[in-house]
Structures are given as structure tokens and as C-alpha cells.
Design a protein around this motif. Sequence first.
Motif, PDB file in Angstrom:
ATOM      1  N   VAL A  44      45.316 -32.622  33.512  1.00 17.38           N
ATOM      2  CA  VAL A  44      44.378 -33.118  34.592  1.00 17.38           C
ATOM      3  C   VAL A  44      43.901 -32.041  35.244  1.00 17.38           C
ATOM      4  O   VAL A  44      42.737 -32.090  35.751  1.00 17.38           O
ATOM      5  N   LEU A  45      44.461 -31.059  35.835  1.00 17.84           N
ATOM      6  CA  LEU A  45      44.141 -30.108  36.509  1.00 17.84           C
ATOM      7  C   LEU A  45      43.293 -29.285  36.067  1.00 17.84           C
ATOM      8  O   LEU A  45      42.343 -28.684  36.603  1.00 17.84           O
ATOM      9  N   LYS A  46      43.591 -28.978  34.760  1.00 17.86           N
ATOM     10  CA  LYS A  46      42.696 -27.802  33.803  1.00 17.86           C
ATOM     11  C   LYS A  46      41.398 -28.509  33.904  1.00 17.86           C
ATOM     12  O   LYS A  46      40.360 -27.966  33.983  1.00 17.86           O
ATOM     13  N   GLN A  47      41.114 -29.854  33.698  1.00 14.49           N
ATOM     14  CA  GLN A  47      40.079 -30.466  33.507  1.00 14.49           C
ATOM     15  C   GLN A  47      39.436 -30.503  34.784  1.00 14.49           C
ATOM     16  O   GLN A  47      37.778 -30.256  34.732  1.00 14.49           O
ATOM     17  N   TYR A  48      39.932 -30.728  35.973  1.00 15.12           N
ATOM     18  CA  TYR A  48      39.169 -30.764  37.358  1.00 15.12           C
ATOM     19  C   TYR A  48      38.704 -29.044  37.489  1.00 15.12           C
ATOM     20  O   TYR A  48      37.754 -29.150  37.989  1.00 15.12           O
ATOM     21  N   VAL A  49      39.413 -28.432  37.231  1.00 20.21           N
ATOM     22  CA  VAL A  49      39.206 -26.977  37.658  1.00 20.21           C
ATOM     23  C   VAL A  49      38.017 -26.447  36.658  1.00 20.21           C
ATOM     24  O   VAL A  49      36.973 -25.853  37.068  1.00 20.21           O
ATOM     25  N   ASN A  50      37.982 -26.815  35.348  1.00 22.35           N
ATOM     26  CA  ASN A  50      37.004 -26.592  34.567  1.00 22.35           C
ATOM     27  C   ASN A  50      35.642 -27.220  34.899  1.00 22.35           C
ATOM     28  O   ASN A  50      34.355 -26.836  34.732  1.00 22.35           O
ATOM     29  N   LEU A  51      35.574 -28.418  35.418  1.00 26.00           N
ATOM     30  CA  LEU A  51      34.446 -29.359  35.819  1.00 26.00           C
ATOM     31  C   LEU A  51      33.958 -28.591  37.197  1.00 26.00           C
ATOM     32  O   LEU A  51      32.622 -28.565  37.006  1.00 26.00           O
ATOM     33  N   LEU A  52      34.559 -27.954  37.937  1.00 25.68           N
ATOM     34  CA  LEU A  52      34.193 -27.204  39.116  1.00 25.68           C
ATOM     35  C   LEU A  52      33.533 -26.051  38.463  1.00 25.68           C
ATOM     36  O   LEU A  52      32.338 -25.656  39.000  1.00 25.68           O
ATOM     37  N   VAL A  53      34.085 -25.453  37.649  1.00 26.25           N
ATOM     38  CA  VAL A  53      33.319 -24.093  36.965  1.00 26.25           C
ATOM     39  C   VAL A  53      32.069 -24.375  36.454  1.00 26.25           C
ATOM     40  O   VAL A  53      31.134 -23.555  36.758  1.00 26.25           O
ATOM     41  N   LYS A  54      31.991 -25.558  35.770  1.00 29.39           N
ATOM     42  CA  LYS A  54      30.551 -26.134  35.027  1.00 29.39           C
ATOM     43  C   LYS A  54      29.594 -26.688  36.272  1.00 29.39           C
ATOM     44  O   LYS A  54      28.428 -26.237  35.914  1.00 29.39           O
ATOM     45  N   TYR A  55      29.993 -27.424  36.958  1.00 26.35           N
ATOM     46  CA  TYR A  55      29.034 -28.127  37.774  1.00 26.35           C
ATOM     47  C   TYR A  55      29.043 -27.701  39.215  1.00 26.35           C
ATOM     48  O   TYR A  55      28.038 -28.354  39.875  1.00 26.35           O
ATOM     49  N   PHE A  56      30.090 -27.096  39.795  1.00 30.78           N
ATOM     50  CA  PHE A  56      30.072 -27.036  41.293  1.00 30.78           C
ATOM     51  C   PHE A  56      28.934 -26.094  41.595  1.00 30.78           C
ATOM     52  O   PHE A  56      29.057 -24.856  41.112  1.00 30.78           O
ATOM     53  N   PRO A  57      27.941 -26.325  42.453  1.00 29.87           N
ATOM     54  CA  PRO A  57      26.811 -25.227  42.667  1.00 29.87           C
ATOM     55  C   PRO A  57      27.202 -24.198  43.998  1.00 29.87           C
ATOM     56  O   PRO A  57      26.731 -24.201  44.998  1.00 29.87           O
ATOM     57  N   GLY A  58      28.348 -23.403  43.777  1.00 30.68           N
ATOM     58  CA  GLY A  58      29.137 -22.841  45.008  1.00 30.68           C
ATOM     59  C   GLY A  58      28.588 -21.361  45.230  1.00 30.68           C
ATOM     60  O   GLY A  58      27.824 -20.973  44.393  1.00 30.68           O
ATOM     61  N   ARG A  59      29.210 -20.907  46.138  1.00 36.20           N
ATOM     62  CA  ARG A  59      28.835 -19.548  46.560  1.00 36.20           C
ATOM     63  C   ARG A  59      29.273 -18.537  45.430  1.00 36.20           C
ATOM     64  O   ARG A  59      30.503 -18.959  45.023  1.00 36.20           O
ATOM     65  N   PRO A  60      28.789 -17.502  45.212  1.00 35.81           N
ATOM     66  CA  PRO A  60      29.400 -16.455  44.061  1.00 35.81           C
ATOM     67  C   PRO A  60      30.816 -16.227  44.065  1.00 35.81           C
ATOM     68  O   PRO A  60      31.387 -16.305  43.145  1.00 35.81           O
ATOM     69  N   ALA A  61      31.382 -15.797  45.509  1.00 34.33           N
ATOM     70  CA  ALA A  61      32.785 -15.422  45.497  1.00 34.33           C
ATOM     71  C   ALA A  61      33.469 -16.652  45.144  1.00 34.33           C
ATOM     72  O   ALA A  61      34.595 -16.602  44.501  1.00 34.33           O
ATOM     73  N   VAL A  62      33.058 -17.964  45.469  1.00 35.68           N
ATOM     74  CA  VAL A  62      34.042 -19.277  45.335  1.00 35.68           C
ATOM     75  C   VAL A  62      33.744 -19.402  43.654  1.00 35.68           C
ATOM     76  O   VAL A  62      35.059 -19.976  43.245  1.00 35.68           O
ATOM     77  N   MET A  63      32.690 -19.231  43.069  1.00 33.69           N
ATOM     78  CA  MET A  63      32.753 -19.486  41.663  1.00 33.69           C
ATOM     79  C   MET A  63      33.294 -18.522  40.910  1.00 33.69           C
ATOM     80  O   MET A  63      34.293 -18.925  39.795  1.00 33.69           O
ATOM     81  N   ASN A  64      33.411 -17.226  41.452  1.00 35.32           N
ATOM     82  CA  ASN A  64      34.349 -16.288  40.676  1.00 35.32           C
ATOM     83  C   ASN A  64      35.758 -16.717  40.879  1.00 35.32           C
ATOM     84  O   ASN A  64      36.696 -16.529  39.865  1.00 35.32           O
ATOM     85  N   TYR A  65      36.226 -16.937  41.949  1.00 37.07           N
ATOM     86  CA  TYR A  65      37.578 -17.389  42.304  1.00 37.07           C
ATOM     87  C   TYR A  65      37.861 -18.416  41.221  1.00 37.07           C
ATOM     88  O   TYR A  65      38.936 -18.486  40.595  1.00 37.07           O
ATOM     89  N   LEU A  66      37.045 -19.551  41.303  1.00 33.09           N
ATOM     90  CA  LEU A  66      37.270 -20.692  40.191  1.00 33.09           C
ATOM     91  C   LEU A  66      37.347 -20.252  38.817  1.00 33.09           C
ATOM     92  O   LEU A  66      38.199 -20.772  37.964  1.00 33.09           O
ATOM     93  N   ARG A  67      36.297 -19.396  38.263  1.00 33.28           N
ATOM     94  CA  ARG A  67      36.440 -18.915  37.020  1.00 33.28           C
ATOM     95  C   ARG A  67      37.888 -18.481  36.702  1.00 33.28           C
ATOM     96  O   ARG A  67      38.328 -18.444  35.511  1.00 33.28           O
ATOM     97  N   ASN A  68      38.243 -17.381  37.454  1.00 35.86           N
ATOM     98  CA  ASN A  68      39.608 -16.776  37.359  1.00 35.86           C
ATOM     99  C   ASN A  68      40.600 -17.731  37.290  1.00 35.86           C
ATOM    100  O   ASN A  68      41.448 -17.679  36.392  1.00 35.86           O
ATOM    101  N   LEU A  69      40.508 -18.946  37.978  1.00 32.20           N
ATOM    102  CA  LEU A  69      41.593 -19.853  38.024  1.00 32.20           C
ATOM    103  C   LEU A  69      41.506 -20.644  36.835  1.00 32.20           C
ATOM    104  O   LEU A  69      42.565 -20.981  35.962  1.00 32.20           O
ATOM    105  N   ASP A  70      40.361 -21.077  36.390  1.00 31.82           N
ATOM    106  CA  ASP A  70      40.190 -21.557  35.110  1.00 31.82           C
ATOM    107  C   ASP A  70      40.735 -20.906  33.796  1.00 31.82           C
ATOM    108  O   ASP A  70      41.555 -21.302  33.259  1.00 31.82           O
ATOM    109  N   LEU A  71      40.355 -19.723  33.965  1.00 28.17           N
ATOM    110  CA  LEU A  71      40.952 -18.592  32.668  1.00 28.17           C
ATOM    111  C   LEU A  71      42.412 -18.567  32.666  1.00 28.17           C
ATOM    112  O   LEU A  71      43.115 -18.392  31.896  1.00 28.17           O
ATOM    113  N   TRP A  72      43.001 -18.467  33.951  1.00 28.06           N
ATOM    114  CA  TRP A  72      44.435 -18.172  34.038  1.00 28.06           C
ATOM    115  C   TRP A  72      45.130 -19.510  33.655  1.00 28.06           C
ATOM    116  O   TRP A  72      46.126 -19.705  33.016  1.00 28.06           O
ATOM    117  N   LEU A  73      44.432 -20.893  33.957  1.00 24.72           N
ATOM    118  CA  LEU A  73      45.313 -21.994  33.643  1.00 24.72           C
ATOM    119  C   LEU A  73      45.120 -22.370  32.130  1.00 24.72           C
ATOM    120  O   LEU A  73      46.073 -22.875  31.485  1.00 24.72           O
TER     121      LEU A  73
END
Length: 257
Positions: A44-73
Amino acid sequence: STIVPWRVADRKKVYMADLESAILYTLRVEAARFRHLDKERLSVLKQYVNLLVKYFPGRPAVMNYLRNLDLWLKPMTNVSGNEWEEALGNNPELPHARLPENTLWVGCQGSKPEFRGFPCGLWTLFHLLTVQEALLSPYRSSPPEVLPAMRGYIKYFFGCRECAEHFEGMAAESMSRVKNKDGAILWLWSRHNRVNYRLQGAPSDDPKFPKIQWPPQDLCWSCQIIVNGKRMWDERAILRFFKAHFSRGNIYLDFIK
Ligand code: FAD
């Protein structure tokens, strides 16, 4: 007690501070409550983080953070609470990948600290994601990903268990009938209004922010039409309004350092 300064917010705007604070709270508070994230919770957590990576229109540093977390997960099948906490910290060696350390509520600030805040931010985040999915996904007429991911998040992680049960009831009743991305926007809008209706005047209701059927006329005059003397919603106007209100261009960076 500390005095929290009042941050003046405009109801016409969406604030990045609320969205980032909601993300921070889901990951570093709600998902961090478990000594052990088993396979089901992890998926469930993987799905949620992956969703954020795909659709959250965040600031670049936040998106990098989320992408790293997604890859780690991704390869993980079993994560302890300690490992999760470690993975969530900002890495000083990666200054261009970070999530703020503290929550800051702007549009979601309550008149007292016990009001609003996180649940308001979570609704805002998921409305935004349903709209971003409709705007960005190349498969507009296929079933939405955001709603099932939200359902999973609420069921497994949302701290208000009574809320989670109510929401799961509504999801079980009709979520599977949502056919496309626009349908997802409307489903979440109408279910949120049902919750607003039920909670009108409840003790958890901030008296400065009474629960209303949303959007009020001053936010969207065309969203309500009169049919045979009865006030009705115009769903096409609702969709137009949502796609403008929850668009990238309506997210403001006020109060973010
Ligand atoms: P919220 O309802 O949190 O709304 C946040 C903002 O979204 C509003 O300020 C407005 O700008 C906008 N908004 C309002 N309505 C809509 C809409 N229909 N569509 C799009 N945007 C809208 N509390 C309970 O006591 N019992 C429950 O069963 C319960 N269930 C919940 C289920 C979920 C999934 C969530 C996320 C929260 C739930 N809550 C429940 C909390 C409650 O719904 C509110 O979030 C909380 O009381 C704070 O209210 P608020 O005034 O900040 O507005």
C-alpha cells in the motif's frame, strides 16, 4: 503554550505548505507508527509513494526526495520501523533531495491547534492527485489509480480509525463503479461533501470553518444551477472548476522558506 501566528489564507488558492505537510505527516508520522511494515502495508505504501512520484506537482527537491524513496522501496518485501525511519531522513549529502522537517498549515490552519491541519491537508492532497491524474495521464478513459491507492492508504494508515471505517464503507459501496479519471474527481468530491454533511456542527468542526457543501457559490458561481426551482450541481462545471482550482498554476508557495 506557544502562540502560533495566524497565517492569512485565500480560499481560492491551494497552498504547497499544506500539501507538503500532509505528505510529511503520512510518511514520517502515520507510516512510522509501525514496528514492522509487513508485505500488505508495504505494498500500500509503495503504491502511495509511486502515485506521488507520478502525479504530485512538487518542488524539485521534494520530487527528488520522493523519487529516491520510491526507488528504495521498490525491491523491499519487509521493512522494520527503524529502517523506514532511516530511509525517511533527509540525507545531508543530498541537499537537492529533501522534504521539510516540520508541518506548516496555511489553508488548513485551524483556529486552534486541535482543529484542521492534517485531515484537511490529506483531503486537499488527494483531490489534487485525482485532478493531476486526469490532466497528466495518457490513459484518461481507463480506471483511476489514485482512488484505489487512497483507499489503501486510509484503510491501513489513517490514524482516525472511525474515519477510515466510514471511508471504507463508501469505497466498498461504489468506488468500483468509477470508470475513468474524471469520474474519480467527481467521486471524491461528492463523498467529501457527504462527510461534510454528516459532520456539520460536530465537536471536531472548527467554528471558524463550518462544514459546507463545497464549492460555495463565491468560489464557483457556475457549479450550481436551478432546475425546476431546485438547486442542483452541474457536474461539467464542477469538473472545469476542479481542473482549474487543483492545477499547478493555483498552488502557491506562501510561507515556505
Ligand atoms: P476538510 O473537510 O478537511 O476539507 C479541507 C478543505 O477542502 C476545505 O477547507 C475546502 O477548502 C476543501 N473542500 C471541502 N469540501 C470539499 C469537497 N467536497 N471537494 C473538494 N474540496 C473540498 N472526521 C470525523 O469526525 N468523522 C469522520 O468520519 C471523518 N472521516 C474522514 C475521512 C477522510 C478520508 C478524511 C481525510 C478525513 C475525515 N474526517 C472525519 C476529518 C474531516 O473530514 C475533516 O478533514 C476535519 O474535520 C477538518 O475539516 P476542515 O474544516 O479542515 O475541512
